[in-house]
Design an enzyme around this catalytic site. Structure first.
Site, PDB file in Angstrom:
ATOM      1  CG  ASP A 132      -2.039   1.000   1.128  1.00  0.00           C
ATOM      2  OD1 ASP A 132      -1.811   2.084   0.552  1.00  0.00           O
ATOM      3  OD2 ASP A 132      -3.140   0.714   1.612  1.00  0.00           O
ATOM      4  CE1 TYR A 133       3.788   1.225  -4.179  1.00  0.00           C
ATOM      5  CE2 TYR A 133       3.174   2.844  -5.827  1.00  0.00           C
ATOM      6  CZ  TYR A 133       3.850   1.699  -5.484  1.00  0.00           C
ATOM      7  OH  TYR A 133       4.580   1.024  -6.426  1.00  0.00           O
ATOM      8  N   GLY A 134       0.214   4.110   0.666  1.00  0.00           N
ATOM      9  CA  GLY A 134      -0.210   5.075   1.677  1.00  0.00           C
ATOM     10  C   GLY A 134      -1.688   4.962   1.936  1.00  0.00           C
TER      11      GLY A 134
END
Length: 527
Positions: free
Chosen positions: A315-317
């Site tokens: 998850d990039y964020g």
């Protein structure tokens, strides 16, 4: 009435160690100075039609879709790319045979797939510091002395361009695998950006473009021109500098940001995906012991459970909305079917910045109260679908519009307790004021978009082949859904004002002058 409720401006969020960060995925809406009247003609809720057109001509909740995986580039990987990736693994001191993952062609280009079953939290990579591209790497390069004193991201951006043009670069395998074109909205055409009319993403994109152009002119003056023998203008130009900026924004993650900014080959092959189920960071530092050649390493851990042969994603964020994903990486997170997407509202968000006007006669007192309670003259709130306004946002709104008979709460006598008092409704007039202002602001913001919610829903339902158009539709629809939900919340709140208990009633109750039903206690009349 409140003037220009939340004026969207092309402003920067904040600068963290010289590397730009955007607050909540977009340029914040801002309360302007004058609060006397509400102007419907101002640029509300995003760049209005006129400003957006003019500037263009001149220049959290997780989606449970395990198949979703995206990268910053849509370029299809070839067999030669995979061979190059395998060569890269060996060149950075990592034994491919010992890894539980391997480079492979995936839906979005190159990614890492698991060679066996992986469990959440399991270590999948450990890339030694000597294989990172850092400021120290730049200092040891031929351009090191020329870039001394520049911000870390500028040093790395120029190094990327230097090594990309070097046929004998030790990083040539890595550079061959970097995308030549990026899908971030920073690289969209004017025609494509026009689809973002009215959105906060448009404001953020134009501001970033302006920032990169300004930084390039500064770097050109301070570094490139004085060192023409090193920096070929055909290589070190604005277009290339922008590309390097986009690479750094899309391929670096905490904790290697800011002053510690670093590119980590192989680790940055991991694409974004909703199959990741662990909110903890995927990247972590492991300190070397110094014994037997042990050195620092970047350890990558699995954020979820993965089957053998499945792409490993991260998850990039989780806190990033679709606007921020589009700005930084060039994609949005949405379910595969329109029906599922409309139900999920997964990363819909809208960032609102409230500001106490300098012209307010009680501005100093209000700012003092805000400061005491950890806020300030302005504060940003991330609005997310399904959550409604936070208690802090409502309290700050009440503070902003506090006036007339209610202003006694601003006196020094109440200074330490004022925030607690206004965390609940103060008076009917005050509560009606914040409702009216928010409703006017939401309506005006929604009018600033080029399309309606229904039109965007129909577009998605019909299917959109152009990936950038789909990004634009998903982002603008998401912002509008947040605004519509916020509008509905304040409409409902306005309708129940007569049922709320206000400060005066609470005070009388505390003194024993009101009973539980809101009537004066008998002994008051007996006296």
């Amino acid at each position: 009435m409140l003037h220009d409720f939340y004026h969207i401006q092309g402003e920067w969020g904040n600068f963290h160690h010289g590397f730009v960060e955007i607050l909540g995925g977009g340029v914040p809406g801002r309360w302007p100075r004058d609060m006397s009247t509400m102007s419907r003609s101002s640029l509300l809720g995003g760049h209005g039609r006129r400003e957006a057109a003019g500037r263009l001509s001149s220049s959290r909740r997780r989606v449970t879709v395990s198949s979703l995986n995206v990268s910053t580039s849509s370029v299809e990987a070839t067999n030669s790319d995979i061979k190059e990736a395998e060569t890269l693994v060996g060149s950075i001191g990592v034994a491919l045979d010992n890894l539980p993952v391997k480079p492979a062609r995936v839906q979005s280009g190159i990614g890492l797939i698991s060679k066996r079953e992986l469990w959440r939290g399991e270590e999948i990579l450990a890339v030694p510091r000597k294989s990172w591209i850092t400021v120290a790497t730049v200092k040891e390069s031929p351009i090191g002395s020329a870039v001394e004193g520049q911000r870390p991201w500028v040093c790395l951006a120029l190094f990327l361009l230097w090594e990309r043009s070097n046929l004998n670069s030790p990083w040539k395998s890595y550079f061959k695998l970097l995308p030549a074109e990026l899908n971030s909205t920073l690289f969209w055409s004017d025609e494509e950006l026009a689809e973002l009319q009215g959105t906060q993403l448009l404001g953020s994109t134009l501001s970033f473009k302006e920032f990169v152009e300004t930084e390039f002119e500064r770097v050109r003056s301070e570094v490139l021109v004085p060192n023409m023998a090193l920096f070929d203008p055909s290589v070190f130009n604005l277009e290339a500098f922008s590309w390097a900026f986009g690479i750094l924004r899309s391929r670096t993650f905490p904790p290697l940001t800011g002053e510690d900014l670093a590119l980590v080959p192989l680790a940055d092959f991991i694409n974004h995906g909703a199959a990741a189920s662990d909110a903890r960071p995927s990247w972590e530092l492991r300190k070397g012991t110094g014994f037997f050649g042990s050195q620092d390493a970047l350890v990558v851990r699995a954020q979820g459970d993965f089957r053998a042969g499945q792409e490993v994603v991260m998850d990039y964020g989780a806190e990033k909305g679709n606007g921020q994903l589009a700005l930084e990486y060039g994609f949005v997170e949405s379910a595969e079917s329109t029906a599922a997407f409309l139900q999920s509202q997964s990363r819909d968000c809208f960032t609102l910045t409230l500001e106490i006007p300098e012209g307010d006669r009680f501005a100093d007192d209000k700012v003092d109260i805000a400061d005491i309670n950890g806020f300030g003259a302005s504060v940003s709130f991330d609005l997310v679908c399904g959550q409604g306004p936070s208690e802090d946002m409502l309290t700050y709104l009440r503070l902003m519009v506090l006036d007339g008979p209610d202003a006694f709460l601003l006196e020094a006598l109440f200074r330490d307790a004022a925030w607690g008092h206004i965390s609940l409704p103060v008076s009917r007039e005050n509560e009606e004021g914040i409702c009216t202002a928010m409703l006017d602001g939401c309506r005006a913001a929604l009018e600033g978009y080029g399309t309606s919610v229904d039109e965007d829903v129909r577009l998605l339902a019909a299917g959109i082949d152009d990936p950038r158009l789909k990004v634009a539709v998903v982002v603008r629809l998401g912002e509008k859904r947040v605004l519509q939900e916020l509008q509905g919340w304040f409409e409902a709140h306005l309708a129940r004002l007569d049922k709320l208990e206000y400060y005066a009633e609470r005070r009388l109750r505390d003194l024993g002058l009101l009973d539980d039903k809101g009537f004066m206690t008998p002994w008051v009349f007996n006296e």
